[in-house]
Write a protein that holds these residues in place. Structure first.
Motif, mmCIF file in Angstrom:
data_model
loop_
_atom_site.group_PDB
_atom_site.id
_atom_site.type_symbol
_atom_site.label_atom_id
_atom_site.label_comp_id
_atom_site.label_asym_id
_atom_site.label_seq_id
_atom_site.Cartn_x
_atom_site.Cartn_y
_atom_site.Cartn_z
ATOM 1 N N MET A 1 0.836 -1.198 0.000
ATOM 2 C CA MET A 1 0.000 0.000 0.000
ATOM 3 C C MET A 1 0.874 1.252 0.000
ATOM 4 N N ALA A 2 2.167 1.117 0.118
ATOM 5 C CA ALA A 2 3.056 2.265 0.175
ATOM 6 C C ALA A 2 3.184 2.973 -1.173
ATOM 7 N N ALA A 3 2.577 2.436 -2.208
ATOM 8 C CA ALA A 3 2.705 3.018 -3.537
ATOM 9 C C ALA A 3 1.911 4.324 -3.671
ATOM 10 N N VAL A 4 0.786 4.435 -2.988
ATOM 11 C CA VAL A 4 -0.049 5.631 -3.077
ATOM 12 C C VAL A 4 0.171 6.485 -1.839
ATOM 13 N N LYS A 5 0.421 7.765 -2.059
ATOM 14 C CA LYS A 5 0.676 8.689 -0.959
ATOM 15 C C LYS A 5 -0.274 9.878 -1.031
ATOM 16 N N LYS A 6 -0.326 10.648 0.037
ATOM 17 C CA LYS A 6 -1.144 11.850 0.093
ATOM 18 C C LYS A 6 -0.690 12.835 -0.979
ATOM 19 N N ASN A 7 -1.619 13.533 -1.587
ATOM 20 C CA ASN A 7 -1.429 14.532 -2.644
ATOM 21 C C ASN A 7 -1.083 13.926 -4.007
ATOM 22 N N LYS A 23 -7.341 14.026 -6.343
ATOM 23 C CA LYS A 23 -6.162 14.101 -5.483
ATOM 24 C C LYS A 23 -6.444 13.338 -4.192
ATOM 25 N N VAL A 24 -5.456 12.598 -3.715
ATOM 26 C CA VAL A 24 -5.609 11.829 -2.483
ATOM 27 C C VAL A 24 -5.559 12.794 -1.300
ATOM 28 N N LEU A 25 -6.615 12.767 -0.479
ATOM 29 C CA LEU A 25 -6.696 13.643 0.687
ATOM 30 C C LEU A 25 -6.171 12.963 1.946
ATOM 31 N N ARG A 26 -6.542 11.694 2.142
ATOM 32 C CA ARG A 26 -6.113 10.950 3.329
ATOM 33 C C ARG A 26 -5.791 9.517 2.935
ATOM 34 N N ASP A 32 -5.755 -0.277 4.088
ATOM 35 C CA ASP A 32 -5.564 -0.223 2.627
ATOM 36 C C ASP A 32 -6.650 0.595 1.931
ATOM 37 N N ARG A 33 -7.031 1.707 2.539
ATOM 38 C CA ARG A 33 -8.068 2.559 1.959
ATOM 39 C C ARG A 33 -7.559 3.989 1.875
ATOM 40 N N LYS A 60 -20.092 13.998 1.894
ATOM 41 C CA LYS A 60 -18.641 14.040 2.039
ATOM 42 C C LYS A 60 -18.041 12.853 1.301
ATOM 43 N N GLU A 61 -16.726 12.898 1.121
ATOM 44 C CA GLU A 61 -16.051 11.821 0.416
ATOM 45 C C GLU A 61 -15.907 10.606 1.319
ATOM 46 N N GLY A 62 -16.208 9.437 0.768
ATOM 47 C CA GLY A 62 -16.011 8.185 1.470
ATOM 48 C C GLY A 62 -14.678 7.585 1.059
ATOM 49 N N SER A 63 -14.264 6.561 1.774
ATOM 50 C CA SER A 63 -12.988 5.915 1.444
ATOM 51 C C SER A 63 -13.192 4.907 0.325
ATOM 52 N N ILE A 64 -12.109 4.604 -0.366
ATOM 53 C CA ILE A 64 -12.115 3.641 -1.457
ATOM 54 C C ILE A 64 -10.889 2.753 -1.287
ATOM 55 N N HIS A 65 -11.007 1.491 -1.665
ATOM 56 C CA HIS A 65 -9.898 0.558 -1.464
ATOM 57 C C HIS A 65 -8.751 0.885 -2.407
ATOM 58 N N ALA A 66 -7.526 0.739 -1.919
ATOM 59 C CA ALA A 66 -6.335 1.108 -2.684
ATOM 60 C C ALA A 66 -6.144 0.253 -3.931
#
Length: 106
Positions: A1-7, A23-26, A32-33, A60-66
Motif C-alpha cells: 500500500m506504500a505506492a499511493v501517498k497523500k497529494n 487528489k488523495v486527501l487521506r 488499505d483505503r 462528504k467523500e467516502g474511502s475507497i480501497h487502494a
C-alpha cells in the motif's frame, strides 16, 4: 500500500466511480483505503450540534480501497504502475513504469 501517498493524483479503475480522477486527501495504510477529492460521495445524516447548528444531510467523500486506484503519471497523463528505484544518495523513490519519470517530488 506504500505506492499511493497523500497529494498523489489517482484514477479510479473499478467500481461505481470508474474513470474519475482526483487528489488523495487521506491515506489509511492499516486498512488499505484512501479518500480521494470529489470521488465516492456518501450522505451522512447528522443531528444539530454545537459545530453544526442546522443538522441535516451532509455529503462528504467516502474511502475507497487502494486496489481500485492507480497513480496518474504527470508526464504520460495516464494511470501507470509504479516501480521503485534507489538514487545515488541511497534514497528510495517511486518512478513511472512506462516512461521512468520520477513521481516523488524531491
Amino acid at each position: 500500500m506504500a505506492a499511493v501517498k497523500k497529494n498523489d493524483t489517482v484514477q479510479v479503475m473499478a467500481g461505481k466511480n470508474k474513470g474519475k480522477r482526483g487528489k488523495v486527501l487521506r491515506v489509511f495504510p492499516d486498512r488499505d483505503r484512501l479518500v480521494i477529492e470529489k470521488v465516492n460521495y456518501i450522505k451522512r445524516h447528522t443531528r444539530p450540534s454545537q459545530e453544526n447548528q442546522q443538522g441535516g444531510i451532509i455529503e462528504k467523500e467516502g474511502s475507497i480501497h487502494a486496489s481500485n486506484v492507480m497513480v496518474v503519471c504527470s508526464k504520460c497523463d495516464a494511470p501507470v504502475r509504479i516501480r521503485h528505484k534507489k538514487l545515488e544518495d541511497q534514497k528510495k523513490v517511486r518512478i513511472c513504469a512506462k516512461c521512468s519519470e520520477l513521481l516523488d517530488q524531491t
